[in-house]
Motif scaffolding. Structure first.
Motif, short mmCIF file in Angstrom:
data_model
loop_
_atom_site.label_atom_id
_atom_site.label_comp_id
_atom_site.label_asym_id
_atom_site.label_seq_id
_atom_site.Cartn_x
_atom_site.Cartn_y
_atom_site.Cartn_z
N PHE A 6 0.81 -1.08 0.02
CA PHE A 6 0.10 0.16 0.07
C PHE A 6 0.79 1.29 0.14
CE2 PHE A 6 -2.16 -3.40 2.47
CZ PHE A 6 -3.40 -3.43 1.78
N ILE A 7 0.53 2.34 -0.49
CA ILE A 7 1.05 3.33 -0.59
C ILE A 7 0.12 4.65 -0.37
CG2 ILE A 7 2.60 5.15 -1.84
CD1 ILE A 7 3.35 3.31 -3.77
N ILE A 8 0.46 5.19 0.88
CA ILE A 8 -0.51 6.20 1.22
C ILE A 8 0.15 7.48 1.11
CG2 ILE A 8 -1.79 6.98 3.38
CD1 ILE A 8 -1.53 4.10 4.36
N ASN A 9 -0.51 8.75 0.75
CA ASN A 9 -0.02 10.04 0.46
C ASN A 9 -0.06 10.70 2.09
OD1 ASN A 9 -2.82 11.08 0.80
ND2 ASN A 9 -3.09 11.24 -1.48
N ARG A 10 0.56 11.84 1.86
CA ARG A 10 0.73 12.52 3.02
C ARG A 10 -0.61 13.04 3.67
NH1 ARG A 10 3.77 17.77 0.80
NH2 ARG A 10 2.61 18.29 -0.92
N GLU A 119 -0.25 13.13 -5.31
CA GLU A 119 -1.30 13.09 -4.41
C GLU A 119 -2.49 12.30 -5.29
OE1 GLU A 119 -1.54 14.04 -0.99
OE2 GLU A 119 0.80 14.73 -1.38
N MET A 120 -2.05 11.70 -6.45
CA MET A 120 -3.15 10.84 -7.37
C MET A 120 -2.53 9.49 -7.23
SD MET A 120 -5.42 13.40 -8.02
CE MET A 120 -6.18 12.17 -8.99
N PRO A 121 -3.64 8.51 -7.52
CA PRO A 121 -3.35 7.44 -7.57
C PRO A 121 -2.14 6.91 -8.61
CG PRO A 121 -5.47 7.43 -7.54
CD PRO A 121 -4.91 9.06 -7.71
N VAL A 122 -1.24 6.00 -8.37
CA VAL A 122 -0.04 5.53 -9.35
C VAL A 122 -0.68 4.74 -10.22
CG1 VAL A 122 2.19 4.42 -9.14
CG2 VAL A 122 1.53 5.83 -7.32
N ARG A 123 -0.22 5.07 -11.54
CA ARG A 123 -0.90 4.49 -12.65
C ARG A 123 0.09 4.15 -13.54
NH1 ARG A 123 -4.83 3.04 -9.93
NH2 ARG A 123 -6.92 4.27 -10.08
N SER A 124 1.18 3.07 -13.28
CA SER A 124 2.41 2.99 -14.41
C SER A 124 2.59 1.57 -14.47
CB SER A 124 3.47 3.70 -13.51
OG SER A 124 4.85 3.25 -14.29
N ASP A 125 2.70 0.81 -15.64
CA ASP A 125 2.81 -0.32 -15.95
C ASP A 125 4.15 -0.74 -15.40
OD1 ASP A 125 0.20 -0.78 -16.74
OD2 ASP A 125 0.91 -0.42 -18.97
N MET A 126 5.22 0.14 -15.59
CA MET A 126 6.45 -0.19 -15.32
C MET A 126 6.76 -0.15 -13.89
SD MET A 126 9.04 -0.81 -17.39
CE MET A 126 10.49 -0.28 -17.98
#
Length: 138
Positions: A6-10, A119-126
């Motif tokens: 999980f990654i949670i922003n600040r 602060e937005m969701p991470v959308r990266s295939d790499m």
């Protein structure tokens, strides 16, 4: 084994979550958001009530691990307040290096992308592919 990341922003918003174990129940989107907000709040409270924070002047004294009967949560907080959390089996006692590596992957494949907004969701295939490689090593 790392079961989930999980990654949670600040501000406590969930910007990434991935389950790597098909043998455990997956959280619904709503449950994952509740988990992120709850963990963020508990981490903040733990930082405020930690007795060593006042004595040493240390800023990040929040939660680093939470042990349960069946799994362990590991947390790494960056200087900017982003939290990287991994759910593992009980055999993993130290995961700081892996969480730091996940942070590096986040920097390389999300933050450096011209299409990514903070602060937005991470959308990266790499990012997904590199994170999967890292999880498989642990």
């Amino acid at each position: 084994m790392i079961h989930s990341v999980f990654i949670i922003n600040r501000s406590g918003g969930l910007i990434y979550n991935k389950n790597y174990n098909t043998h455990i129940a997956q959280l619904s989107s709503n449950e994952a958001l509740i988990f992120a907000g709850t963990f963020h709040g508990i981490h903040a409270l733990a930082s405020r009530i930690a007795p060593t924070a006042k004595a040493t002047g240390t800023k990040d004294t929040g939660i680093q691990t939470i042990d349960t009967k069946n799994f362990r949560l590991h947390c790494f907080q960056t200087p900017t307040g982003i939290k990287f959390i991994a759910a593992t089996d009980l055999l993993h006692t130290r995961l700081a290096e892996a969480l730091t590596r996940i942070y590096e992957l986040y920097c390389d494949y999300a933050l450096k992308s011209p299409f990514y907004n903070l602060e937005m969701p991470v959308r990266s295939d790499m990012f997904d592919a590199k994170l999967l490689q890292l999880v498989q090593q642990h």
